[in-house]
Design a protein around this motif. Structure first.
Motif, PDB file in Angstrom:
ATOM      1  N   GLN A  21     -18.765  -5.250  26.362  1.00 22.56           N
ATOM      2  CA  GLN A  21     -18.595  -5.973  25.156  1.00 22.56           C
ATOM      3  C   GLN A  21     -17.251  -5.674  24.744  1.00 22.56           C
ATOM      4  OE1 GLN A  21     -21.161  -7.458  23.879  1.00 22.56           O
ATOM      5  NE2 GLN A  21     -22.639  -7.096  25.338  1.00 22.56           N
ATOM      6  N   THR A  22     -16.886  -6.562  23.876  1.00 28.39           N
ATOM      7  CA  THR A  22     -15.410  -6.395  23.213  1.00 28.39           C
ATOM      8  C   THR A  22     -15.607  -5.438  22.389  1.00 28.39           C
ATOM      9  OG1 THR A  22     -14.008  -7.713  21.965  1.00 28.39           O
ATOM     10  CG2 THR A  22     -15.990  -8.292  21.435  1.00 28.39           C
ATOM     11  N   GLU A  23     -14.280  -4.567  22.018  1.00 24.42           N
ATOM     12  CA  GLU A  23     -14.298  -3.576  21.354  1.00 24.42           C
ATOM     13  C   GLU A  23     -13.789  -3.988  19.613  1.00 24.42           C
ATOM     14  OE1 GLU A  23     -13.570   0.549  23.947  1.00 24.42           O
ATOM     15  OE2 GLU A  23     -11.796  -0.710  23.265  1.00 24.42           O
ATOM     16  N   LEU A  24     -13.764  -5.204  19.533  1.00 27.04           N
ATOM     17  CA  LEU A  24     -13.562  -5.662  18.279  1.00 27.04           C
ATOM     18  C   LEU A  24     -15.074  -5.866  17.364  1.00 27.04           C
ATOM     19  CD1 LEU A  24     -11.224  -8.436  18.831  1.00 27.04           C
ATOM     20  CD2 LEU A  24     -10.619  -6.541  17.721  1.00 27.04           C
ATOM     21  N   ASN A  25     -15.017  -5.295  16.466  1.00 21.87           N
ATOM     22  CA  ASN A  25     -16.457  -5.564  15.653  1.00 21.87           C
ATOM     23  C   ASN A  25     -16.517  -6.951  14.957  1.00 21.87           C
ATOM     24  OD1 ASN A  25     -16.699  -2.669  15.882  1.00 21.87           O
ATOM     25  ND2 ASN A  25     -15.690  -1.987  13.966  1.00 21.87           N
ATOM     26  N   PHE A  26     -17.674  -7.422  15.413  1.00 25.31           N
ATOM     27  CA  PHE A  26     -18.056  -8.794  14.578  1.00 25.31           C
ATOM     28  C   PHE A  26     -19.668  -9.013  14.781  1.00 25.31           C
ATOM     29  CE2 PHE A  26     -18.350  -9.503  18.965  1.00 25.31           C
ATOM     30  CZ  PHE A  26     -19.109 -10.655  19.237  1.00 25.31           C
ATOM     31  N   SER A  27     -19.947  -9.932  13.835  1.00 25.67           N
ATOM     32  CA  SER A  27     -21.311 -10.414  13.784  1.00 25.67           C
ATOM     33  C   SER A  27     -21.494 -11.786  13.662  1.00 25.67           C
ATOM     34  CB  SER A  27     -21.989  -9.326  12.673  1.00 25.67           C
ATOM     35  OG  SER A  27     -21.542 -10.062  11.286  1.00 25.67           O
ATOM     36  N   SER A  28     -20.629 -12.601  14.045  1.00 28.23           N
ATOM     37  CA  SER A  28     -20.701 -14.071  14.046  1.00 28.23           C
ATOM     38  C   SER A  28     -19.418 -14.608  14.756  1.00 28.23           C
ATOM     39  CB  SER A  28     -20.836 -14.737  12.537  1.00 28.23           C
ATOM     40  OG  SER A  28     -19.592 -14.467  11.935  1.00 28.23           O
ATOM     41  N   PRO A  29     -19.680 -15.898  15.351  1.00 29.65           N
ATOM     42  CA  PRO A  29     -18.436 -16.475  15.872  1.00 29.65           C
ATOM     43  C   PRO A  29     -17.304 -16.523  14.862  1.00 29.65           C
ATOM     44  CG  PRO A  29     -20.357 -17.514  16.348  1.00 29.65           C
ATOM     45  CD  PRO A  29     -20.737 -16.570  15.277  1.00 29.65           C
ATOM     46  N   PHE A  30     -17.479 -16.783  13.687  1.00 32.76           N
ATOM     47  CA  PHE A  30     -16.303 -16.829  12.745  1.00 32.76           C
ATOM     48  C   PHE A  30     -15.622 -15.470  12.480  1.00 32.76           C
ATOM     49  CE2 PHE A  30     -14.648 -16.337   8.664  1.00 32.76           C
ATOM     50  CZ  PHE A  30     -13.495 -17.098   8.551  1.00 32.76           C
ATOM     51  N   GLU A  31     -16.477 -14.565  12.484  1.00 34.11           N
ATOM     52  CA  GLU A  31     -16.037 -13.098  12.425  1.00 34.11           C
ATOM     53  C   GLU A  31     -15.052 -12.847  13.731  1.00 34.11           C
ATOM     54  OE1 GLU A  31     -19.244 -10.733   9.336  1.00 34.11           O
ATOM     55  OE2 GLU A  31     -18.732 -10.254  11.399  1.00 34.11           O
ATOM     56  N   LEU A  32     -15.485 -13.150  14.643  1.00 29.42           N
ATOM     57  CA  LEU A  32     -14.682 -13.240  15.936  1.00 29.42           C
ATOM     58  C   LEU A  32     -13.600 -13.546  16.239  1.00 29.42           C
ATOM     59  CD1 LEU A  32     -14.642 -11.664  18.902  1.00 29.42           C
ATOM     60  CD2 LEU A  32     -16.034 -13.768  19.696  1.00 29.42           C
ATOM     61  N   LEU A  33     -13.530 -14.860  15.510  1.00 26.38           N
ATOM     62  CA  LEU A  33     -12.328 -15.716  15.659  1.00 26.38           C
ATOM     63  C   LEU A  33     -11.339 -15.056  14.915  1.00 26.38           C
ATOM     64  CD1 LEU A  33     -10.859 -18.403  16.147  1.00 26.38           C
ATOM     65  CD2 LEU A  33     -11.908 -19.399  14.147  1.00 26.38           C
ATOM     66  N   VAL A  34     -11.752 -14.428  13.550  1.00 21.72           N
ATOM     67  CA  VAL A  34     -10.619 -13.933  12.530  1.00 21.72           C
ATOM     68  C   VAL A  34     -10.187 -12.654  13.256  1.00 21.72           C
ATOM     69  CG1 VAL A  34     -10.458 -12.684  10.388  1.00 21.72           C
ATOM     70  CG2 VAL A  34     -11.839 -14.820  10.510  1.00 21.72           C
ATOM     71  N   ALA A  35     -11.247 -11.898  13.902  1.00 15.63           N
ATOM     72  CA  ALA A  35     -10.600 -10.553  14.464  1.00 15.63           C
ATOM     73  C   ALA A  35      -9.627 -10.747  15.661  1.00 15.63           C
ATOM     74  CB  ALA A  35     -11.824  -9.753  14.958  1.00 15.63           C
ATOM     75  N   VAL A  36      -9.872 -11.949  16.442  1.00 19.77           N
ATOM     76  CA  VAL A  36      -9.126 -12.005  17.625  1.00 19.77           C
ATOM     77  C   VAL A  36      -7.719 -12.564  17.019  1.00 19.77           C
ATOM     78  CG1 VAL A  36      -8.681 -13.331  19.805  1.00 19.77           C
ATOM     79  CG2 VAL A  36     -10.994 -12.423  19.221  1.00 19.77           C
ATOM     80  N   THR A  37      -7.903 -13.296  16.249  1.00 22.13           N
ATOM     81  CA  THR A  37      -6.484 -13.895  15.534  1.00 22.13           C
ATOM     82  C   THR A  37      -5.655 -12.601  15.120  1.00 22.13           C
ATOM     83  OG1 THR A  37      -7.739 -16.009  14.775  1.00 22.13           O
ATOM     84  CG2 THR A  37      -5.460 -15.359  13.724  1.00 22.13           C
ATOM     85  N   LEU A  38      -6.450 -11.725  14.194  1.00 22.34           N
ATOM     86  CA  LEU A  38      -5.789 -10.525  13.889  1.00 22.34           C
ATOM     87  C   LEU A  38      -5.283  -9.477  14.875  1.00 22.34           C
ATOM     88  CD1 LEU A  38      -7.898  -9.653  10.675  1.00 22.34           C
ATOM     89  CD2 LEU A  38      -5.840 -11.272  10.503  1.00 22.34           C
ATOM     90  N   SER A  39      -5.530  -9.687  15.897  1.00 29.93           N
ATOM     91  CA  SER A  39      -5.510  -8.521  17.057  1.00 29.93           C
ATOM     92  C   SER A  39      -4.122  -9.035  17.869  1.00 29.93           C
ATOM     93  CB  SER A  39      -6.785  -8.707  18.008  1.00 29.93           C
ATOM     94  OG  SER A  39      -6.571  -9.840  18.953  1.00 29.93           O
ATOM     95  N   ALA A  40      -3.604  -9.975  17.608  1.00 33.34           N
ATOM     96  CA  ALA A  40      -2.420 -10.463  18.180  1.00 33.34           C
ATOM     97  C   ALA A  40      -1.279  -9.224  17.893  1.00 33.34           C
ATOM     98  CB  ALA A  40      -2.059 -11.832  17.860  1.00 33.34           C
ATOM     99  N   GLN A  41      -0.886  -8.663  18.892  1.00 33.64           N
ATOM    100  CA  GLN A  41       0.175  -7.709  18.980  1.00 33.64           C
ATOM    101  C   GLN A  41      -0.328  -6.535  17.876  1.00 33.64           C
ATOM    102  OE1 GLN A  41       4.368  -8.786  18.377  1.00 33.64           O
ATOM    103  NE2 GLN A  41       3.544 -10.935  18.667  1.00 33.64           N
ATOM    104  N   ALA A  42      -1.621  -6.218  18.142  1.00 34.28           N
ATOM    105  CA  ALA A  42      -2.155  -5.095  17.202  1.00 34.28           C
ATOM    106  C   ALA A  42      -3.235  -4.530  18.164  1.00 34.28           C
ATOM    107  CB  ALA A  42      -2.631  -5.611  15.987  1.00 34.28           C
ATOM    108  N   THR A  43      -3.921  -3.368  17.944  1.00 37.77           N
ATOM    109  CA  THR A  43      -4.860  -2.757  18.445  1.00 37.77           C
ATOM    110  C   THR A  43      -6.045  -3.157  18.011  1.00 37.77           C
ATOM    111  OG1 THR A  43      -4.877  -0.842  17.184  1.00 37.77           O
ATOM    112  CG2 THR A  43      -3.275  -0.699  19.028  1.00 37.77           C
TER     113      THR A  43
END
Length: 231
Positions: A21-43
């Motif tokens: 599983q991804t280590e980003l916390n999310f519960s919907s496709p939208f939350e995942l989209l936001v989390a991945v967008t924020l993860s650029a050059q960040a942990t």
């Protein structure tokens, strides 16, 4: 690297982690989209700390858009490049609301048209949220594919194309998670932990080192270890 060895590597990684599983916390496709967008050059850890506070307050395109750029910044200001990321997320929310009723489209072209969303982010969303057999190549996967000789390439696009060709269908959905986790915790950039690696005997990294340091140079395993070139 031959195909038999690749399959052995993938089989071991699957046996070690059957449902990655991804280590980003999310519960919907939208939350995942936001989390991945924020993860650029960040942990992932830093992103999770921010979204754990953001998502209980706003976790839809409509609710995050309502925060506005300045309101969103207050939740993500601990993340690198948060100013630009806030602008991109709000613009993306606006487009999602106007064109897709606030939902995340299951379409590569549509995803890549969103501000702050490139090929890698689109691949992550399609794979993790929708189960597509896509391979999102980040720095960990790029390093691992080249270092092990699993799927060498000069850039992330070449590595992605190569992996899509050599990874059998049964492994494609999960391979990018296996490689990210292996690169994050075992095959580290500066000092790979070869001694604790479950695919060490299949990896071609050490044979490369041996060719670089010939006997006439008098480099022993001890010297290689001191230089951080072995586990």
């Amino acid at each position: 690297m031959n195909q038999q060895k690749r399959i052995q590597i993938l089989t071991r990684l699957r046996e070690n982690n059957p449902k990655p599983q991804t280590e980003l916390n999310f519960s919907s496709p939208f939350e995942l989209l936001v989390a991945v967008t924020l993860s650029a050059q960040a942990t992932d850890v830093s992103v999770n700390k921010a979204t754990d506070k953001l998502f209980p307050v706003a976790n839809t395109a409509h609710s995050i858009y309502a925060l506005g750029v300045e309101g969103l910044k207050e939740y993500i200001k601990t993340i690198g490049l948060y100013n630009n990321k806030a602008v991109n997320v709000i613009k993306a929310c606006e487009i999602l609301i106007e064109k897709y009723n606030g939902e995340v489209p299951e379409d590569r072209e549509a995803l890549e048209s969103l501000p702050g969303v490139g090929r890698k982010t689109a691949n992550v969303v399609l794979n993790t949220a929708f189960g597509w057999p896509t391979i999102a190549v980040d720095t960990h996967i790029f390093r691992l594919a080249n270092r092990t000789k699993f799927a060498p390439g000069k850039n992330v696009v070449e590595v992605e194309e190569r992996m899509l060709k050599v990874v059998p269908a049964e492994f494609k959905v999960d391979v990018h998670h296996w490689f990210i986790l292996h690169g994050r915790y075992t095959c580290l950039a500066r000092k790979p932990r070869c001694g604790s690696c479950i695919i060490e005997d299949l990896c071609e990294y050490k044979s490369t080192l041996k060719r670089r340091f010939t006997p006439k140079n008098k480099f022993t395993d001890k010297v290689l270890k001191a230089k951080g070139l072995t586990g």
